[in-house]
Each structure stands twice: as C-alpha cells, then as structure tokens.
Motif scaffolding. Structure first.
Motif, mmCIF file in Angstrom:
data_model
loop_
_atom_site.group_PDB
_atom_site.id
_atom_site.type_symbol
_atom_site.label_atom_id
_atom_site.label_comp_id
_atom_site.label_asym_id
_atom_site.label_seq_id
_atom_site.Cartn_x
_atom_site.Cartn_y
_atom_site.Cartn_z
ATOM 1 N N LYS A 16 0.511 -1.149 0.014
ATOM 2 C CA LYS A 16 0.097 -0.203 -0.167
ATOM 3 C C LYS A 16 1.457 1.227 -0.126
ATOM 4 O O LYS A 16 0.080 2.573 -0.437
ATOM 5 N N LYS A 19 0.711 2.571 -3.173
ATOM 6 C CA LYS A 19 -0.116 3.108 -4.027
ATOM 7 C C LYS A 19 -0.931 4.625 -3.235
ATOM 8 O O LYS A 19 -1.810 4.648 -2.708
ATOM 9 N N VAL A 20 0.252 5.292 -4.131
ATOM 10 C CA VAL A 20 0.159 6.407 -3.884
ATOM 11 C C VAL A 20 -0.184 7.317 -4.816
ATOM 12 O O VAL A 20 0.732 7.158 -5.784
ATOM 13 N N GLU A 33 -3.603 8.696 -0.625
ATOM 14 C CA GLU A 33 -3.914 7.236 -1.306
ATOM 15 C C GLU A 33 -4.450 7.761 -3.258
ATOM 16 O O GLU A 33 -5.480 7.858 -3.326
#
Length: 328
Positions: A16, A19-20, A33
C-alpha cells in the motif's frame, strides 16, 4: 495485460505504500492514496526518463516490458533500492506463477501474505542535538563528451563472484571496499592523472540502515559515507595503495554513530519551525540551489545493493536481475 493484472493485485494486498499519488500543498508535497489502476506499457525509450505521473495514472513508479525483460522505475521519494526489491521480485514471481501454473503451486506460495510497512524509520534514530559532520571538499569532476539530450550510456559487466570473493579475502577487504577501490583507481588512471586533477576523488557510498536497525519498512532508510581519495600531484598510485586509502576511509566513516549524526544534521533543517512555514515555491528554489551545490562534492556514486535472492523454485525461469542507478 497479464502484468497489469498482477501489478494491481499485488498493490492492493501488500504494498500500500506504493499505491499513492503526490499532492502539492502550500508548504510541501505529501502523499495520498491513489484509487486508480497502476499501468504497464511497452518499453519504447531510454532508461531514467522522468516518470510522468499524469500519463502514469498518478503513480510514482513505472512498469514496462520488452520481449522477455521486465523493468521497474521508482521515484526516490517512494523508496530506496532495498525497499524496491521485494516489490519487483513479487511481480516476477506472480508472472511466472501465471505463466507456468502446472509447475508452480500458487496456493502453497500465497499462504503467508506480509503487509509491507511504510513507517518513517528515520524518526527512530534522529538526534536533536547532533554535532556537525566534517565538511566534504569540492570533488574532482570527470570530463567527457555529453550525449544527446535524453540519452544515457549503460555498460554491463559480468564478474565471476567466487573469484572476486577469493581476491577480496586475499586483500583482507569487503566486496564494497574492493569495488570502490577499482572504480577510484580507474578514475585515477583514465582521467585524474592525465588532467592533473587537484581536487579529491569523492565517491559517495549509500549504506543500507535496515541491516543495523530492526525495521520492516519499504520506505527510504539509508545513510551514506563519502570516500575521499586525496591524491597528490607528481606521485604515482598503484591499485593497492588506493585500496589501502579506501580501507581507512571505510574504517573511519562507516560507524553507525557518525552516520546517525550526519542524517540528524540533514534532517534537522526540516524540523525547524521557521522552515516549515516557508511557502513551497521558495522551498523549491532553495532545494534546487542546494542540489546543485551538493553535486559539486561528489565525483561519483557507487551503490552496492547486495545479494538479490529469489526462491529456488523460480531460478530456472530467470536469467538475471539488473539494478541501474540514475545518472543524476
């Protein structure tokens, strides 16, 4: 298409931190995000082109392919080389699992899913009142013909590792020391003594702090040391004499306490309240000026990313892994 499916599946499950997208604030940039799908495209250009986040669905990494080669480019704000390795390795694994489903047991491999941490590990080691490190002198700069804009020259050399380890054992030094001395001696022989260089050959060596501190972060967590070769005019230097200089520099500078002090001084400026309230457009100008100044202190950067391990069940499908450091 297959790579695209793999990429998005991995992103959502485990990574994650990547995932920015980057947003512009009044005082600085920040991550939020990214809800879009990560993209994959065919390699059509030279390496190290700036990642155009608008054409890349706002992602700060880029995945491309060419025939049987998979490439991944990272913007350094996301991670360092050590943090990028597990993500890239995972993409290769997933691709091979889909390519050879009869030979690789996917259920067995996917039993243990580890969520990769994205903490700022620098905060753990920051010391508020650190002594200023020794100032590095302006470095000798290598001269040469400039390539056309956008082009880069890349040379790949394969070295017999068992033979290299045997030599380093005989010379009583590490691989990093030996390779640093090789490059320093090459600069001396090919450039420095021919142009009567007066400034030191300064070689910047990144150091992986994850070896020294317990952390699972995939974000940036590295320090650096500067190996300075102060070579005198009208004196001849053999490889062994330069290796001895490199050994002494490593022994003197590769000390955890010293690296923490250097990092703390670097980070100290960002923690000052007066600097925090300076508008972004002024900070950008200051950072660009500072970046140009910093470059004058380094002849070259040498990055030893270490061993790139892969699971035995995948070895026969992979010819090699290659890591390239941006010319900048």
């Amino acid at each position: 298409a297959v790579l695209g499916i793999i990429l998005n599946a991995i992103d959502l499950k485990k990574y994650k931190a990547f995932k920015v997208k980057m947003q512009r604030g009044l005082f600085w940039y920040y991550f939020t995000e990214n809800e879009k799908k990560a993209l994959v495209s065919k390699e059509t250009d030279y390496p190290f082109k700036k990642v155009n986040d608008k054409r890349n669905n706002d992602y700060l990494f880029k995945v491309t392919y060419f025939e049987n080669k998979i490439n991944m480019d990272f913007f350094h704000a996301l991670t360092d080389g050590n943090g990028a390795m597990p993500f890239f390795r995972e993409i290769v694994y997933k691709y091979l699992e889909l390519k050879y489903p009869d030979e690789i047991n996917i259920d067995e491999i996917n039993e243990n899913i580890v969520i990769r941490d994205s903490e700022n590990s620098y905060k753990k080691i920051y010391k508020k009142h650190s002594k200023k490190p020794d100032e590095t002198k302006y470095a000798y700069m290598i001269k040469g013909d400039e390539l056309e804009k956008g082009k880069v020259g890349i040379n790949h050399f394969n070295i017999n590792l068992p033979q290299l380890k045997k030599v380093t054992k005989e010379k009583d030094c590490s691989l990093s020391m030996y390779l640093t001395a090789m490059i320093g001696h090459a600069i001396y022989e090919a450039n420095y003594k021919l142009h009567e260089g007066k400034k030191p050959i300064n070689l910047c060596i990144p150091v992986n702090l994850k070896k020294y501190f317990p952390t699972e972060t995939i974000s940036n967590f590295f320090a650096y040391i500067v190996v300075s070769l102060n070579l005198k005019k009208n004196k001849t230097y053999s490889f062994d004499s330069i290796l001895d200089m490199v050994k002494k520099e490593f022994e003197k500078k590769l000390k955890l306490e010293r690296m923490i002090e250097t990092l703390s001084v670097d980070a100290g400026a960002t923690n000052k309240k007066i600097i925090r309230i300076v508008p972004l457009f002024i900070k950008k100008i200051a950072v660009r000026i500072g970046s140009l100044e910093v470059k004058r202190h380094f002849t070259m950067t040498i990055s030893n990313i270490g061993k790139f391990d892969i699971s035995e069940k995948y070895e026969k499908y992979v010819e090699n892994f290659c890591v390239m450091l941006s010319p900048d």
